[in-house]
Design a protein around this motif. Sequence first.
Motif, PDB file in Angstrom:
ATOM      1  N   ARG A  46       0.838  -1.205   0.000  1.00 49.57           N
ATOM      2  CA  ARG A  46       0.000   0.000   0.000  1.00 49.57           C
ATOM      3  C   ARG A  46       0.877   1.259   0.000  1.00 49.57           C
ATOM      4  O   ARG A  46       0.642   2.208  -0.729  1.00 49.57           O
ATOM      5  CB  ARG A  46      -0.920  -0.014   1.229  1.00 49.57           C
ATOM      6  CG  ARG A  46      -1.959   1.083   1.202  1.00 49.57           C
ATOM      7  CD  ARG A  46      -3.191   0.736   2.025  1.00 49.57           C
ATOM      8  NE  ARG A  46      -2.865   0.285   3.357  1.00 49.57           N
ATOM      9  CZ  ARG A  46      -3.297  -0.862   3.884  1.00 49.57           C
ATOM     10  NH1 ARG A  46      -4.049  -1.676   3.174  1.00 49.57           N
ATOM     11  NH2 ARG A  46      -2.968  -1.193   5.107  1.00 49.57           N
ATOM     12  N   SER A  47       1.910   1.207   0.836  1.00 51.23           N
ATOM     13  CA  SER A  47       2.787   2.366   0.963  1.00 51.23           C
ATOM     14  C   SER A  47       3.525   2.667  -0.352  1.00 51.23           C
ATOM     15  O   SER A  47       3.581   3.811  -0.806  1.00 51.23           O
ATOM     16  CB  SER A  47       3.765   2.111   2.101  1.00 51.23           C
ATOM     17  OG  SER A  47       4.769   3.083   2.096  1.00 51.23           O
ATOM     18  N   VAL A  48       4.066   1.612  -0.962  1.00 51.30           N
ATOM     19  CA  VAL A  48       4.805   1.803  -2.219  1.00 51.30           C
ATOM     20  C   VAL A  48       3.855   2.262  -3.319  1.00 51.30           C
ATOM     21  O   VAL A  48       4.147   3.184  -4.089  1.00 51.30           O
ATOM     22  CB  VAL A  48       5.543   0.501  -2.619  1.00 51.30           C
ATOM     23  CG1 VAL A  48       6.114   0.605  -4.026  1.00 51.30           C
ATOM     24  CG2 VAL A  48       6.642   0.197  -1.608  1.00 51.30           C
ATOM     25  N   THR A  49       2.673   1.641  -3.368  1.00 46.61           N
ATOM     26  CA  THR A  49       1.679   2.033  -4.368  1.00 46.61           C
ATOM     27  C   THR A  49       1.299   3.496  -4.197  1.00 46.61           C
ATOM     28  O   THR A  49       1.227   4.253  -5.167  1.00 46.61           O
ATOM     29  CB  THR A  49       0.413   1.153  -4.231  1.00 46.61           C
ATOM     30  OG1 THR A  49       0.802  -0.215  -4.387  1.00 46.61           O
ATOM     31  CG2 THR A  49      -0.606   1.501  -5.301  1.00 46.61           C
ATOM     32  N   ASN A  50       1.074   3.905  -2.933  1.00 45.12           N
ATOM     33  CA  ASN A  50       0.712   5.303  -2.662  1.00 45.12           C
ATOM     34  C   ASN A  50       1.780   6.269  -3.132  1.00 45.12           C
ATOM     35  O   ASN A  50       1.479   7.338  -3.651  1.00 45.12           O
ATOM     36  CB  ASN A  50       0.476   5.518  -1.164  1.00 45.12           C
ATOM     37  CG  ASN A  50      -0.887   5.024  -0.741  1.00 45.12           C
ATOM     38  OD1 ASN A  50      -1.719   4.696  -1.569  1.00 45.12           O
ATOM     39  ND2 ASN A  50      -1.106   4.958   0.560  1.00 45.12           N
ATOM     40  N   SER A  51       3.047   5.886  -2.945  1.00 42.31           N
ATOM     41  CA  SER A  51       4.121   6.801  -3.344  1.00 42.31           C
ATOM     42  C   SER A  51       4.122   6.990  -4.859  1.00 42.31           C
ATOM     43  O   SER A  51       4.338   8.080  -5.357  1.00 42.31           O
ATOM     44  CB  SER A  51       5.473   6.307  -2.830  1.00 42.31           C
ATOM     45  OG  SER A  51       5.891   5.166  -3.536  1.00 42.31           O
ATOM     46  N   TYR A  52       3.824   5.899  -5.609  1.00 41.04           N
ATOM     47  CA  TYR A  52       3.754   6.038  -7.071  1.00 41.04           C
ATOM     48  C   TYR A  52       2.499   6.785  -7.497  1.00 41.04           C
ATOM     49  O   TYR A  52       2.511   7.556  -8.453  1.00 41.04           O
ATOM     50  CB  TYR A  52       3.796   4.662  -7.742  1.00 41.04           C
ATOM     51  CG  TYR A  52       5.169   4.029  -7.692  1.00 41.04           C
ATOM     52  CD1 TYR A  52       5.347   2.764  -7.181  1.00 41.04           C
ATOM     53  CD2 TYR A  52       6.291   4.719  -8.142  1.00 41.04           C
ATOM     54  CE1 TYR A  52       6.602   2.180  -7.112  1.00 41.04           C
ATOM     55  CE2 TYR A  52       7.548   4.167  -8.078  1.00 41.04           C
ATOM     56  CZ  TYR A  52       7.709   2.894  -7.562  1.00 41.04           C
ATOM     57  OH  TYR A  52       8.944   2.338  -7.496  1.00 41.04           O
ATOM     58  N   LEU A  53       1.414   6.555  -6.783  1.00 41.87           N
ATOM     59  CA  LEU A  53       0.173   7.284  -7.086  1.00 41.87           C
ATOM     60  C   LEU A  53       0.392   8.777  -6.965  1.00 41.87           C
ATOM     61  O   LEU A  53      -0.019   9.553  -7.819  1.00 41.87           O
ATOM     62  CB  LEU A  53      -0.924   6.888  -6.088  1.00 41.87           C
ATOM     63  CG  LEU A  53      -1.776   5.689  -6.401  1.00 41.87           C
ATOM     64  CD1 LEU A  53      -2.677   5.390  -5.223  1.00 41.87           C
ATOM     65  CD2 LEU A  53      -2.614   5.950  -7.644  1.00 41.87           C
ATOM     66  N   ALA A  54       1.049   9.149  -5.862  1.00 41.62           N
ATOM     67  CA  ALA A  54       1.285  10.568  -5.631  1.00 41.62           C
ATOM     68  C   ALA A  54       2.170  11.138  -6.726  1.00 41.62           C
ATOM     69  O   ALA A  54       1.961  12.251  -7.205  1.00 41.62           O
ATOM     70  CB  ALA A  54       1.932  10.765  -4.268  1.00 41.62           C
ATOM     71  N   GLU A  55       3.159  10.342  -7.131  1.00 44.17           N
ATOM     72  CA  GLU A  55       4.085  10.779  -8.173  1.00 44.17           C
ATOM     73  C   GLU A  55       3.358  10.979  -9.501  1.00 44.17           C
ATOM     74  O   GLU A  55       3.596  11.937 -10.218  1.00 44.17           O
ATOM     75  CB  GLU A  55       5.175   9.710  -8.314  1.00 44.17           C
ATOM     76  CG  GLU A  55       6.437  10.181  -9.010  1.00 44.17           C
ATOM     77  CD  GLU A  55       7.481   9.079  -9.035  1.00 44.17           C
ATOM     78  OE1 GLU A  55       7.576   8.303  -8.056  1.00 44.17           O
ATOM     79  OE2 GLU A  55       8.177   8.971 -10.054  1.00 44.17           O
ATOM     80  N   ALA A  56       2.451  10.069  -9.797  1.00 39.94           N
ATOM     81  CA  ALA A  56       1.763  10.129 -11.086  1.00 39.94           C
ATOM     82  C   ALA A  56       0.472  10.924 -11.022  1.00 39.94           C
ATOM     83  O   ALA A  56      -0.015  11.413 -12.032  1.00 39.94           O
ATOM     84  CB  ALA A  56       1.461   8.704 -11.558  1.00 39.94           C
ATOM     85  N   GLY A  57      -0.098  11.053  -9.831  1.00 42.84           N
ATOM     86  CA  GLY A  57      -1.382  11.738  -9.687  1.00 42.84           C
ATOM     87  C   GLY A  57      -2.490  11.022 -10.430  1.00 42.84           C
ATOM     88  O   GLY A  57      -3.277  11.622 -11.150  1.00 42.84           O
ATOM     89  N   ILE A  58      -2.545   9.725 -10.290  1.00 42.27           N
ATOM     90  CA  ILE A  58      -3.504   8.966 -11.117  1.00 42.27           C
ATOM     91  C   ILE A  58      -4.482   8.120 -10.333  1.00 42.27           C
ATOM     92  O   ILE A  58      -4.488   8.112  -9.115  1.00 42.27           O
ATOM     93  CB  ILE A  58      -2.767   8.027 -12.108  1.00 42.27           C
ATOM     94  CG1 ILE A  58      -1.877   7.079 -11.315  1.00 42.27           C
ATOM     95  CG2 ILE A  58      -2.046   8.814 -13.140  1.00 42.27           C
ATOM     96  CD1 ILE A  58      -1.591   5.820 -12.057  1.00 42.27           C
ATOM     97  N   GLU A  59      -5.262   7.396 -11.120  1.00 43.61           N
ATOM     98  CA  GLU A  59      -6.401   6.587 -10.712  1.00 43.61           C
ATOM     99  C   GLU A  59      -6.155   5.643  -9.565  1.00 43.61           C
ATOM    100  O   GLU A  59      -5.612   4.571  -9.718  1.00 43.61           O
ATOM    101  CB  GLU A  59      -6.872   5.750 -11.920  1.00 43.61           C
ATOM    102  CG  GLU A  59      -7.488   6.540 -13.024  1.00 43.61           C
ATOM    103  CD  GLU A  59      -6.451   7.175 -13.957  1.00 43.61           C
ATOM    104  OE1 GLU A  59      -5.246   6.990 -13.711  1.00 43.61           O
ATOM    105  OE2 GLU A  59      -6.864   7.837 -14.896  1.00 43.61           O
TER     106      GLU A  59
END
Length: 309
Positions: A46-59
């Motif tokens: 979850r943590s790693v996914t969140n960091s990429y989500l924030a980076e990409a600003g995506i779905e």
Amino acid sequence: MTDLRTHAAEIAAQFSDHLDVSEDEVETKLNTLVSEYKVPVDEAKRSVTNSYLAEAGIERDEIGRGGTEEVLVNDIDADEQWVDLRVKLVDLWEPRSDSISQVGLLGDESGTIKFVSFSTSELEELDEGESYRLSNVVTDEYEGRYSVKLNRTTTITEIDEEIEVGDNSDTVEGALVDVQSGSGLIKRCPEEGCTRVLQNGRCAEHGEVDGEFDLRIKAVIDDGNAVHDVIFNREATEELTGIDLEAAKTMAKDALDTTVVADEIRADIVGRYYSVTGPTLGRYVLADAFAELDGPAEYENVLIKARSI
Ligand SMILES: [Zn+2]
């Protein structure tokens, strides 16, 4: 290890359209969390996914996280949280960059918060004074101040509801441990729009001026975990101490010294327990309502005496 590799591959695949993320990179991040910091695998994912989500600003929906929670803006106290808001657009500001489509202030009954909407998100524009339900916005923090970012996954629903916007009120309860300099009988600059407190008869902006007397207290309240700066304006100071402006001027005149007022106030309130409620301004809580407590044990049952200013 093979497990982590599988999770890494899944995560990398989810972001393949948006970011240049290699399985190795994801695996290294997961491994660090799981092996070095003993984070459970699900939490690490979850943590790693969140960091990429924030980076990409995506779905976030695309990667199957649960529904986001509706929160009040003044309850936002963490970075990179996905939340829903019911808010009114209070104020729009001029964007400083072409990458920003809208920037301004959103508010609900708990207070206001800055928001940013990016051009790349291609969202519909919000109108000042209208109320919306915003799903999937991301919280952000800068120097202790929180904001929210709208992004491509944010859904905007206009709602037919009048939202009363609050003032980010906070309550601090604890021992009043200090009365700081600049308290008591002070003089303020009389220049239009300038209310700076004079130091030795001088305003930092306007130089030597004939100041106007005022009363205030800059106090420090210790709640047992942290200290809070609290400001009592003239009305609050008069109510707290029973010393009004005229009495304070008389005290100062008799003693040929304005500091006697702060000294008397200090002797009166330091060491007592208070509950103070009011809007926050930077690190200060502006005392709108306050009550004296008998001591730490009484915190739970305190009745806050409301006052108007
Ligand atoms: Zn001034």
